[in-house]
Write a protein that holds these residues in place. Structure first.
Motif, PDB file in Angstrom:
ATOM      1  N   GLU A 120      -7.545 -14.703   1.063  1.00  0.00           N
ATOM      2  CA  GLU A 120      -6.526 -15.062   0.080  1.00  0.00           C
ATOM      3  C   GLU A 120      -6.312 -13.984  -0.981  1.00  0.00           C
ATOM      4  O   GLU A 120      -5.359 -14.047  -1.753  1.00  0.00           O
ATOM      5  N   ASP A 121      -7.170 -12.971  -0.996  1.00  0.00           N
ATOM      6  CA  ASP A 121      -7.055 -11.874  -1.954  1.00  0.00           C
ATOM      7  C   ASP A 121      -6.519 -10.604  -1.309  1.00  0.00           C
ATOM      8  O   ASP A 121      -6.735  -9.498  -1.809  1.00  0.00           O
ATOM      9  N   THR A 122      -5.820 -10.738  -0.170  1.00  0.00           N
ATOM     10  CA  THR A 122      -5.299  -9.574   0.537  1.00  0.00           C
ATOM     11  C   THR A 122      -3.779  -9.479   0.402  1.00  0.00           C
ATOM     12  O   THR A 122      -3.065 -10.480   0.471  1.00  0.00           O
ATOM     13  N   TYR A 123      -3.307  -8.239   0.236  1.00  0.00           N
ATOM     14  CA  TYR A 123      -1.889  -7.942   0.059  1.00  0.00           C
ATOM     15  C   TYR A 123      -1.555  -6.700   0.878  1.00  0.00           C
ATOM     16  O   TYR A 123      -2.401  -5.815   1.044  1.00  0.00           O
ATOM     17  N   ALA A 124      -0.332  -6.626   1.374  1.00  0.00           N
ATOM     18  CA  ALA A 124       0.089  -5.439   2.120  1.00  0.00           C
ATOM     19  C   ALA A 124       1.556  -5.152   1.858  1.00  0.00           C
ATOM     20  O   ALA A 124       2.388  -6.063   1.781  1.00  0.00           O
ATOM     21  N   PHE A 125       1.872  -3.853   1.720  1.00  0.00           N
ATOM     22  CA  PHE A 125       3.245  -3.377   1.555  1.00  0.00           C
ATOM     23  C   PHE A 125       3.637  -2.588   2.799  1.00  0.00           C
ATOM     24  O   PHE A 125       2.907  -1.682   3.215  1.00  0.00           O
ATOM     25  N   GLY A 126       4.791  -2.885   3.390  1.00  0.00           N
ATOM     26  CA  GLY A 126       5.246  -2.148   4.551  1.00  0.00           C
ATOM     27  C   GLY A 126       6.742  -2.241   4.738  1.00  0.00           C
ATOM     28  O   GLY A 126       7.426  -2.998   4.040  1.00  0.00           O
ATOM     29  N   ASP A 127       7.233  -1.456   5.705  1.00  0.00           N
ATOM     30  CA  ASP A 127       8.685  -1.399   5.888  1.00  0.00           C
ATOM     31  C   ASP A 127       9.145  -1.384   7.336  1.00  0.00           C
ATOM     32  O   ASP A 127      10.330  -1.549   7.608  1.00  0.00           O
TER      33      ASP A 127
END
Length: 310
Positions: A253-260
């Motif tokens: 629940e503490d994971t984040y990801a940025f992508g395109d």
């Protein structure tokens, strides 16, 4: 919570183990010698607030920088602010480790790198995981590439292998030669390869043919009509993130990801909070929990602010 263990209070880092999971907490020294955590949730003991570290994973191309490798200043400041807030920042790229060496990129400051679509992982300069293709896998891949007359780039932790005559003035290969120089090797004539994955430059609408040829042995990620990434089955950016979190005790629940793009879909759907760039492909935007602004419009900073991470 039980099993509390202090690692080094003066260094501002403490560790607690509870029911088999290791949690990393950040503390801020206060006047009088007490320690409290910034942005804390809950408490452990008198005057001691717990701050659960988040882990944020950033794609590179189209997310951190553009096609000309221009990095918005807002991105640099945002990633640094994220780490100053006590959270982890990781690069998470389809690029192999040999091709993640740009000083401006690494100078932003990251805790680690998940490279080659999850097959090469390091944390503070130490290798956490590496999955190289076997000699048989490489042999089979090269046989198919040769038989189908494909143009390929073989990507590894130390070297990139490419027949330069196939690409000539291709901007990607020109940049490769400029950035990693002698660590670019010709495929033709080489008798030993150390690679995690490879990419295919396909002309003439041959994608279906390529998927059929490689799909039985490898995982194939289709970017568009002419570009595909190929790697060992069962490995992706998502599996790389999972390994990082298992090693560091980061809760899902503490994971984040940025992508395109296409090779970000697995991680955007895996993490608790997937963030697509405003300049990203439609499928990335559909997969993500949140769509931030475009990269050049402070997309990283705005996404981190949206979740209260900076």
């Amino acid at each position: 919570m039980h099993g509390y263990r202090q690692k080094n209070r003066d260094q501002g880092e403490e560790i607690s183990a509870s029911e088999g999971r290791v949690y990393l907490f950040s503390y801020v020294r206060e006047a009088g010698g007490s320690s409290t955590a910034a942005g804390s949730i809950g408490r452990f003991g008198p005057g001691m607030e717990i701050h659960m570290k988040k882990a944020v994973f950033f794609d590179i191309d189209g997310t951190i920088w553009d096609d000309d490798q221009k990095i918005p200043e807002s991105t640099v400041k945002a990633v640094r602010a994220l780490r100053e807030a006590g959270h982890f920042a990781f690069l998470c790229s389809g690029r192999s480790r040999a091709n993640i060496c740009n000083s401006r990129l690494l100078g932003i400051g990251f805790d680690g790198i998940v490279a080659s679509c999850g097959t090469d992982i390091d944390f503070h300069g130490e290798t956490l995981f590496e999955r190289l293709m076997s000699e048989e896998e490489v042999k089979e891949a090269l046989a198919v590439i040769g038989r189908m007359h494909m143009m390929a780039v073989l990507e590894g932790p130390r070297y990139i292998y490419v027949d330069l005559d196939d690409f000539k003035e291709d901007p990607y290969v020109v940049t490769l030669r400029r950035e990693i120089g002698e660590n670019v090797k010709e495929i033709t004539g080489c008798d030993s390869f150390e690679i995690n994955k490879f990419s295919l430059d396909l002309k003439g609408n041959r994608m279906e043919e390529a998927v059929k040829a490689f799909g039985g042995l490898f995982d194939v990620i289709i970017h568009n009509d002419w570009l595909a990434e190929v790697g060992p089955k069962g490995h992706s950016k998502a599996t790389g993130i999972r390994r990082v979190c298992e090693k560091l005790g980061i809760a899902w629940e503490d994971t984040y990801a940025f992508g395109d793009s296409a090779n970000d879909l697995a991680m955007l759907s895996y993490v608790a909070h997937g963030i697509a760039m405003g300049n990203g492909c439609d499928e990335a935007k559909r997969t993500a929990e949140f769509v931030t602004t475009a990269m050049e419009e402070d997309g990283i900073a705005n996404g981190l602010k949206h979740y209260g991470l900076i």
